[in-house]
Design a protein around this motif. Structure first.
Motif, PDB file in Angstrom:
ATOM      1  N   TYR A 217       0.820  -1.199   0.000  1.00 33.67           N
ATOM      2  CA  TYR A 217       0.000   0.000   0.000  1.00 33.67           C
ATOM      3  C   TYR A 217       0.861   1.258   0.000  1.00 33.67           C
ATOM      4  CZ  TYR A 217       1.059  -1.659   4.642  1.00 33.67           C
ATOM      5  OH  TYR A 217       1.699  -2.214   5.720  1.00 33.67           O
ATOM      6  N   ARG A 417      -8.203  -4.686   5.894  1.00 33.95           N
ATOM      7  CA  ARG A 417      -8.145  -3.335   5.338  1.00 33.95           C
ATOM      8  C   ARG A 417      -7.653  -2.290   6.330  1.00 33.95           C
ATOM      9  NH1 ARG A 417     -14.007  -3.101   2.195  1.00 33.95           N
ATOM     10  NH2 ARG A 417     -13.701  -4.911   0.840  1.00 33.95           N
ATOM     11  N   SER A 423      -5.220  -5.954   1.020  1.00 36.91           N
ATOM     12  CA  SER A 423      -6.406  -6.097   0.184  1.00 36.91           C
ATOM     13  C   SER A 423      -6.879  -7.541   0.251  1.00 36.91           C
ATOM     14  CB  SER A 423      -6.086  -5.742  -1.278  1.00 36.91           C
ATOM     15  OG  SER A 423      -5.158  -6.671  -1.827  1.00 36.91           O
TER      16      SER A 423
END
Length: 453
Positions: A217, A417, A423
Motif C-alpha cells: 500500500y 483493510r 487487500s
C-alpha cells in the motif's frame, strides 16, 4: 412451496453479503434486505419492520449489551495499561524471529481466550507482527491470516472460552462454558495444530517462491509503522546491551493475571450461577485487577471506559441489525421450508444443527449474530428430540466459527483493510483456508465423533 418467497429470501441474503463486502453500513444493508425479504415473502411491512425486525434487534441488545460492554472495556483497559503490549512483547522475546508466525498466532490466541475483545487484539498484536515478519523477511500478506486464525478459529469456540460465541449456547441449552467434553477439547486442538502447520507451510512456500516482506500500500501511516518497528528492533538490541534504559511495560505476570482471573472465575462460577452472570462478574473482576495492578500505567481511567463503551455500542448495533434481519426472514414461509429440510436431513441429528448454524453464520458474516438467529429456532426442536445438550452446545459453537469468516465478515474486513492495510486479493486466500476450511472440516468430524460416542 412459496417459490417467490424462497427466491426473495435467497436474493435478500445474497444482497446482504454483497452490500457488506462493498463497505455499506451493515445497519443500512440489513434494513434494506429486511424490506426485500418482507415484500417478496408476502409479509405486512409494518408488522415485519416495527415488530419482527425491532423485536429481534432489541431482544438481542437487551440480552447481550452488558457482555459486549464489559468485554470492550476490559479490552481497552488491557490496551491502555500496556498489558496487551507486554504480553505480545513477551511472546515475541520468548519465541523469537525464527518462530514469527507461531508467535503472532499465539499472542492473538492467548489474549482472545483470556477475554480481550477481538478488535483490541488485532490492533495490539499487529505492530508486533510487523516487527517479527519484517525481521524474518516473511511476506506481509500473511499477517492478516495469522491474526484472524489466532483470534477466532479455535479460541472463541473452545471449551471454557469467555468469548460470546461460547456463552450464547449456554442460554439456549442450559449448559456451562466447558460443555462438550473431550471431543470439544480435541476439536479445538485439531483446529489449532492443523491450521498452525498449514499456515507455516503456506508462508514457507511463498518464501521459496521469492516473496519477501513488502508493503502493498501507499498509506504513509502504515509505512511509518513499519519503520517504527524496525527502529524498535534496533532499540531492543540496545536495551539488551545496556546502552539505553529498557522500555517501560508492566510485569508480564501482572499482565497475564487479569486474563487468568477472567477464565478461572467464569468456569468456576458458571457451575453455580447463570453463565452469563458468571462472565459479567469475571469481566468486572478482570477490569478491577488490571486497574489495581497496573494503575501507574493507566494514564486516564474514564477515557478507556468511554472508548470501550463506544466500541461496544458499534459492535452490538451491527450484530443486532443482522439479528433483526434474521427475525424478519424467519417469518417468511420459505424459511420454515429450509428449517424443515435441515431438521429432517439424513444422518445424525447434530448434522442438521451443524449445517443450520454454519449456513446462517456464513450468510450473516457474524458468528454471534448467526447464533442469535439460529438457536432460538433450532435449539427447542433438537432439545425436544432428546439430543444431548452439551453436544449441541459444542457443535453450535464450532459451527459459528466456520464459514462466518467469509469475505464480508466484519472482523475479517477490519483486519485486512484497516489494521493491516492489505487487500482481499492479496490476503484473503490463507484466511479462507485456515479460518473457513479447517474449522468446517473439524466441525463435521466432531459431529461424527459425537454420534459415535
Amino acid at each position: 412451496m412459496d417459490v417467490i418467497g424462497m427466491i426473495g429470501l435467497i436474493v435478500s441474503l445474497g444482497l446482504l453479503i454483497y452490500l457488506t463486502m462493498k463497505g455499506i453500513n451493515i445497519i443500512i444493508a440489513a434494513l434494506l434486505c429486511s424490506l426485500l425479504a418482507a415484500v417478496t415473502g408476502g409479509l405486512n411491512l409494518q408488522t415485519a419492520m416495527m415488530e419482527s425486525y425491532m423485536d429481534g434487534f432489541t431482544g438481542y441488545f437487551a440480552s447481550w449489551f452488558l457482555v459486549f460492554l464489559l468485554g470492550a472495556i476490559f479490552g481497552k483497559i488491557m490496551e491502555e495499561t500496556k498489558s496487551a503490549e507486554s504480553i505480545a512483547h513477551w511472546i515475541k522475546k520468548t519465541l523469537g524471529v525464527k518462530r514469527a508466525v507461531f508467535a503472532v498466532v499465539a499472542a492473538a490466541a492467548i489474549m482472545t481466550y483470556g477475554g480481550v475483545s477481538l478488535f483490541v487484539v488485532g490492533f495490539a498484536v499487529y505492530p508486533i507482527a510487523v516487527s517479527l515478519f519484517q525481521s524474518a523477511n516473511l511476506p506481509h500478506r500473511f499477517i492478516p491470516a495469522a491474526l484472524v486464525f489466532g483470534s477466532i478459529s479455535f479460541t472463541m469456540t473452545a471449551p471454557g472460552s469467555p468469548e460470546i460465541q461460547n456463552i450464547i449456547p449456554t442460554e439456549h441449552f442450559g449448559t456451562t462454558p466447558t460443555a462438550g467434553g473431550w471431543i470439544g477439547v480435541l476439536s479445538a486442538l485439531l483446529i489449532m495444530t492443523t491450521g498452525g502447520l498449514w499456515l507455516s507451510k503456506l508462508v514457507k512456500k511463498a518464501v521459496q517462491k521469492g516473496e519477501t516482506f513488502s508493503l502493498p500500500y501507499e498509506d504513509p501511516a502504515k509505512r511509518e509503522m513499519a519503520a517504527a518497528m524496525e527502529a524498535e528492533d534496533i532499540e531492543e538490541s540496545q536495551y539488551q546491551s545496556g546502552s539505553i534504559p529498557a522500555k517501560k511495560l508492566p510485569n508480564v505476570f501482572a499482565s497475564f493475571l487479569p486474563l487468568i482471573i477472567v477464565i478461572g472465575l467464569l468456569n468456576l462460577l458458571s457451575q453455580f450461577i447463570n453463565p452469563t452472570a458468571a462472565l459479567l462478574i469475571a469481566l468486572i473482576t478482570g477490569i478491577g485487577t488490571a486497574c489495581l495492578l497496573m494503575n501507574h500505567f493507566l494514564e486516564a481511567f474514564w477515557e478507556p471506559l468511554a472508548s470501550g463503551t463506544q466500541n461496544a455500542l458499534t459492535a452490538l448495533a451491527n450484530t443486532c441489525a443482522v439479528v433483526g434481519f434474521g427475525s424478519v426472514a424467519a417469518e417468511v414461509s420459505a424459511f420454515n421450508t429450509v428449517v424443515d429440510g435441515l431438521v429432517n436431513m439424513p444422518g445424525p441429528p447434530l448434522l442438521g444443527l451443524a449445517v443450520g448454524v454454519t449456513v446462517i453464520c456464513g450468510i450473516t458474516g457474524s458468528a454471534s449474530g448467526g447464533l442469535g438467529i439460529a438457536l432460538p429456532i433450532l435449539a427447542p426442536i433438537y432439545l425436544g428430540q432428546g439430543v444431548n445438550a452439551g453436544d449441541m452446545h459444542r457443535i453450535s459453537a464450532l459451527a459459528s466459527g466456520g464459514i462466518d469468516s467469509l469475505p464480508h465478515n466484519g472482523y475479517v474486513v477490519t483486519t485486512i483493510r484497516v489494521i493491516c492495510g492489505e487487500s482481499h486479493r492479496r490476503a484473503y486466500q490463507p484466511i479462507f483456508l485456515l479460518s473457513v476450511v479447517v474449522p468446517t472440516v473439524i466441525l463435521f468430524a466432531a459431529v461424527l465423533l459425537y454420534a459415535a460416542f
